[in-house]
Design an enzyme around this catalytic site. Structure first.
Site, PDB file in Angstrom:
ATOM      1  N   GLU A   1       0.841  -1.199   0.000  1.00 52.79           N
ATOM      2  CA  GLU A   1       0.000   0.000   0.000  1.00 52.79           C
ATOM      3  C   GLU A   1       0.882   1.257   0.000  1.00 52.79           C
ATOM      4  O   GLU A   1       1.272   1.733  -1.057  1.00 52.79           O
ATOM      5  CB  GLU A   1      -1.001  -0.052   1.166  1.00 52.79           C
TER       6      GLU A   1
HETATM    7  C1  HEC Z   1      -3.112   1.344  -1.554  1.00 53.06           C
HETATM    8  C2  HEC Z   1      -4.500   1.490  -1.165  1.00 53.06           C
HETATM    9  C3  HEC Z   1      -4.812   1.945   0.247  1.00 53.06           C
HETATM   10  C4  HEC Z   1      -4.238   2.946   0.986  1.00 53.06           C
HETATM   11  C5  HEC Z   1      -3.098   3.876   0.603  1.00 53.06           C
HETATM   12  C6  HEC Z   1      -4.959   2.993   2.229  1.00 53.06           C
HETATM   13  N1  HEC Z   1      -5.938   2.061   2.241  1.00 53.06           N
HETATM   14 FE1  HEC Z   1      -7.271   1.762   3.719  1.00 53.06          FE
HETATM   15  N2  HEC Z   1      -7.852   0.056   2.822  1.00 53.06           N
HETATM   16  C7  HEC Z   1      -7.445  -0.396   1.596  1.00 53.06           C
HETATM   17  C8  HEC Z   1      -7.911  -1.736   1.394  1.00 53.06           C
HETATM   18  C9  HEC Z   1      -7.674  -2.591   0.156  1.00 53.06           C
HETATM   19  C10 HEC Z   1      -8.612  -2.094   2.571  1.00 53.06           C
HETATM   20  C11 HEC Z   1      -9.262  -3.427   2.876  1.00 53.06           C
HETATM   21  C12 HEC Z   1      -8.171  -4.348   3.429  1.00 53.06           C
HETATM   22  C13 HEC Z   1      -8.718  -5.588   4.067  1.00 53.06           C
HETATM   23  O1  HEC Z   1      -9.848  -5.572   4.506  1.00 53.06           O
HETATM   24  O2  HEC Z   1      -7.967  -6.580   4.153  1.00 53.06           O
HETATM   25  C14 HEC Z   1      -8.574  -0.925   3.441  1.00 53.06           C
HETATM   26  C15 HEC Z   1      -9.222  -0.828   4.676  1.00 53.06           C
HETATM   27  C16 HEC Z   1      -9.345   0.353   5.406  1.00 53.06           C
HETATM   28  C17 HEC Z   1     -10.269   0.582   6.498  1.00 53.06           C
HETATM   29  C18 HEC Z   1     -11.280  -0.422   7.037  1.00 53.06           C
HETATM   30  C19 HEC Z   1     -12.663  -0.098   6.563  1.00 53.06           C
HETATM   31  C20 HEC Z   1     -13.602  -1.229   6.849  1.00 53.06           C
HETATM   32  O3  HEC Z   1     -14.799  -1.050   6.694  1.00 53.06           O
HETATM   33  O4  HEC Z   1     -13.145  -2.314   7.236  1.00 53.06           O
HETATM   34  C21 HEC Z   1     -10.067   1.856   6.939  1.00 53.06           C
HETATM   35  C22 HEC Z   1     -10.787   2.575   8.047  1.00 53.06           C
HETATM   36  C23 HEC Z   1      -8.999   2.408   6.127  1.00 53.06           C
HETATM   37  N3  HEC Z   1      -8.604   1.483   5.195  1.00 53.06           N
HETATM   38  C24 HEC Z   1      -8.426   3.674   6.304  1.00 53.06           C
HETATM   39  C25 HEC Z   1      -7.210   4.027   5.712  1.00 53.06           C
HETATM   40  C26 HEC Z   1      -6.331   5.094   6.190  1.00 53.06           C
HETATM   41  C27 HEC Z   1      -6.606   5.983   7.371  1.00 53.06           C
HETATM   42  C28 HEC Z   1      -5.255   5.123   5.355  1.00 53.06           C
HETATM   43  C29 HEC Z   1      -4.027   5.983   5.409  1.00 53.06           C
HETATM   44  C30 HEC Z   1      -3.263   5.962   6.622  1.00 53.06           C
HETATM   45  C31 HEC Z   1      -5.490   4.104   4.352  1.00 53.06           C
HETATM   46  N4  HEC Z   1      -6.646   3.450   4.621  1.00 53.06           N
HETATM   47  C32 HEC Z   1      -4.653   3.884   3.267  1.00 53.06           C
HETATM   48  C33 HEC Z   1      -6.694   0.333   0.686  1.00 53.06           C
HETATM   49  C34 HEC Z   1      -5.866   1.385   1.058  1.00 53.06           C
END
Ligand code: HEC
Ligand code: HEC
Ligand code: HEC
Ligand code: HEC
Ligand SMILES: [Ca+2]
Ligand SMILES: [Ca+2]
Ligand SMILES: [Ca+2]
Ligand SMILES: [Mg+2]
Lengths: 319, 319
Positions: free
Chosen positions: B112
């Site tokens: 990521e």
């Molecule tokens: C490269 C893409 C990417 C980036 C950059 C990213 N995310 Fe995510 N995020 C995802 C993905 C894909 C998931 C689901 C992962 C899983 O469930 O295994 C996720 C899951 C989440 C969730 C959970 C939501 C749920 O309903 O379960 C949250 C909250 C979240 N991210 C916040 C953030 C925050 C805050 C940041 C920065 C610090 C961030 N993400 C950076 C792709 C990203």
């Protein structure tokens, strides 16, 4: 005590106060703002204008050379879009006459957004929120790429940054600058920097050779203005960058090779003017340059209209 | 005529009105908002939280599986951050207890943001604007990753989306929904969708098996809740996604394989309930689901404090 510069009438200065945007079509601006932030104008659905000209970061990406579609390494540093409406032409080599002509470039550039104008318009035409807004703004039934680039250009016209401390000083607020900063401005004028960096944008209004007294060494292959004119005399001539908000637009030069303002000022002194600044002089000029940071664009993050079932989906990983 | 549902008292409904965020620390939110938009928390300097959870687009990236550092293809669909504070746990498999625990994940995830907590903190500590703001908010001299994740989580708490047409209807505005939409809601309740999609977020409050009546075929390799608990009974159990703003969070399911709401509803009916909806029924349910789109977050694009000469520079192209 008050220096000579502080007492000078603004009318005498080689730098002019930056004016707020005028004659703006607000409907067009609002549409252009959405398009500027919309990654659906790229093949991957991931890259928007704001990816490389991030308005949270001075209208640049703060990377030596840009990241494009599929993480391709770009050939040249991304210039700021702030105050770009003041440029005599767009791009380092001036190959686009104006912002409207420029805005068509990146969408179809395989190394940037990797899309095509036809595909971008197809995407927009299947998004009901856009169809409605284009119709409202242009009074026509069909969307075309000219409308797209016109709207983006109109939004960009609003990206001026008035009210820097230097502008306040120009307007008569004598205590807006410290003595150190004023001394930097005096050096900037007396050393000859203003020969190229002058006017409202402190640059942007001429093409000049990079490396007049001493050649500039770079791994980048850009030929500068000669790539456009075909003339040998234009080799390694680049559009003089605006120094407005230069505190925010690191790294510097067309190859992004100078990480700091101190480095850029040192190189400019030696290569353009044959002048080696002392550390103290260099620091004064840098302090002056930082007074050119103006009010950054202030607007609500645009909310984009959702795609419909028929909108072609992004292709981030296809060949 | 007014249907039975329209006349029902909101208290009887399996879906509750979404409440605006309360008990918010505004200083913390403002800092967290900057961090959420700051690509300097990634190795490349190009990817921020907002890249994959774009608040202009319903808090998702609208791509089947995300693009990470160096354009790596992610394994799973990016869920919306809107209303994520209402989730019983974070991630599809619930492996993070809350938003603060979650926020540490992506920064250090090689696929990521590709960075590390130590490096991210090093970057922040060399940015004078951040040093000042962290000190103001936390009253401490040193920045640590706990402060970073706490601030981001506090910002995320504000990302609730009240005032959807469905909420207006729940609150007694009987003409907020059309008859068609109400008929969709009745089908949603009477078919059994509310067994899993209920409460304030219309989901987010339990783990459930994907493919109860009929197995779900996918190329994705996620094991679901079993990856966390190690229990066979939890295999292919996923956190039930919120259906708030589901109009905006296409494509659907943990593998992002369903492009449209019509497709997702059809699959849910058959796989979870053994029910094949007619096209008319499907359209009614989809119309209902679109009434769950609430007020999107509304705030000024944050302006980020510039790096200093000592700030480690992004490494977008290094191995
Ligand atoms: C490269 C893409 C990417 C980036 C950059 C990213 N995310 Fe995510 N995020 C995802 C993905 C894909 C998931 C689901 C992962 C899983 O469930 O295994 C996720 C899951 C989440 C969730 C959970 C939501 C749920 O309903 O379960 C949250 C909250 C979240 N991210 C916040 C953030 C925050 C805050 C940041 C920065 C610090 C961030 N993400 C950076 C792709 C990203
Ligand atoms: C992948 C990165 C990337 C994307 C996406 C991108 N740009 Fe650029 N932009 C650049 C680079 C690099 C240059 C300099 C190119 C050159 O001069 O040859 C540039 C130049 C410009 C300039 C000229 C500024 C000047 O002073 O000469 C403007 C204006 C501009 N872009 C606006 C836009 C708009 C509007 C979009 C979206 C439609 C966009 N850019 C998309 C990287 C990007
Ligand atoms: C003869 C014309 C000329 C003179 C004199 C000149 N410059 Fe420049 N300046 C340029 C050009 C052209 C560039 C862009 C060069 C490139 O990117 O390859 C530039 C770039 C810069 C930059 C980097 C801006 C950016 O965004 O990348 C800074 C800072 C700068 N000049 C400051 C100065 C200072 C300070 C002086 C005086 C010591 C000075 N310049 C004198 C033409 C000039
Ligand atoms: C037994 C529990 C259960 C029932 C009953 C159920 N769902 Fe789901 N729903 C889930 C789970 C679990 C997922 C996530 C599955 C995945 O992503 O692999 C989901 C996902 C969805 C999604 C996609 C959301 C997104 O953002 O990806 C929609 C839309 C949806 N359900 C609608 C419905 C409808 C309409 C019904 C009734 C016809 C229904 N669900 C019945 C558990 C259920
Ligand atoms: Ca031209
Ligand atoms: Ca630059
Ligand atoms: Ca999704
Ligand atoms: Mg897992």
């Amino acid at each position: 005590g008050i220096s000579a510069s502080a007492a000078a009438a603004p009318a005498d200065e080689p730098i002019q106060v930056i004016k707020p945007a005028a004659n703006i079509n607000l409907g067009l601006v609002d549409l252009g703002k959405k398009l500027y932030f919309d990654p659906r104008l790229s093949k991957s659905g991931f890259i928007s204008c704001n990816s490389c000209h991030n308005l949270s970061m001075g209208g640049t990406d703060n990377i030596p050379t840009s990241i494009g579609d599929k993480w391709q390494q770009g050939p040249i540093n991304s210039p700021t879009v702030l105050n770009s409406s003041l440029n005599l032409a767009q791009f380092w080599d001036g190959r686009a006459a104006d912002l409207k002509e420029q805005a068509g470039g990146p969408i179809a550039n395989p190394g940037e957004m990797g899309f095509s104008h036809t595909l971008a318009v197809q995407v927009l035409e299947t998004i009901p929120g856009y169809v409605r807004e284009f119709r409202q703004v242009f009074g026509k039934d069909k969307i075309d790429i000219d409308q797209v680039t016109l709207a983006i250009a109109e939004f960009e016209k609003t990206l001026v940054t008035p009210n820097s401390r230097f502008d306040q000083w120009l307007l008569g607020k004598t205590d807006a600058l410290s003595e150190n900063e004023l001394a930097g401005y005096t050096l900037f004028k007396e050393s000859g920097c203003v020969a190229c960096h002058n006017g409202e944008a402190v640059g942007g209004n001429s093409f000049q050779k990079m490396g007049i007294v001493e050649p500039y060494k770079t791994k980048a292959t850009a030929g500068g203005r000669a790539d456009v004119t075909g003339k040998d005399a234009d080799r390694f001539n680049f559009k003089v960058p605006t120094l407005r908000n230069v505190e925010l637009t690191y790294p510097y030069f067309h190859d992004g090779a100078a990480n700091t303002l101190a480095e850029a000022v040192d190189i400019m002194g030696r290569l353009q003017l044959g002048k080696k600044f002392t550390d103290a002089e260099n620091a004064k000029i840098v302090a002056f340059l930082k007074t050119l940071t103006g009010d950054q664009p202030s607007f609500a993050l645009p909310i984009l209209p959702p795609s419909s079932d028929t909108t072609p989906r992004p292709q981030p990983f296809s060949k």
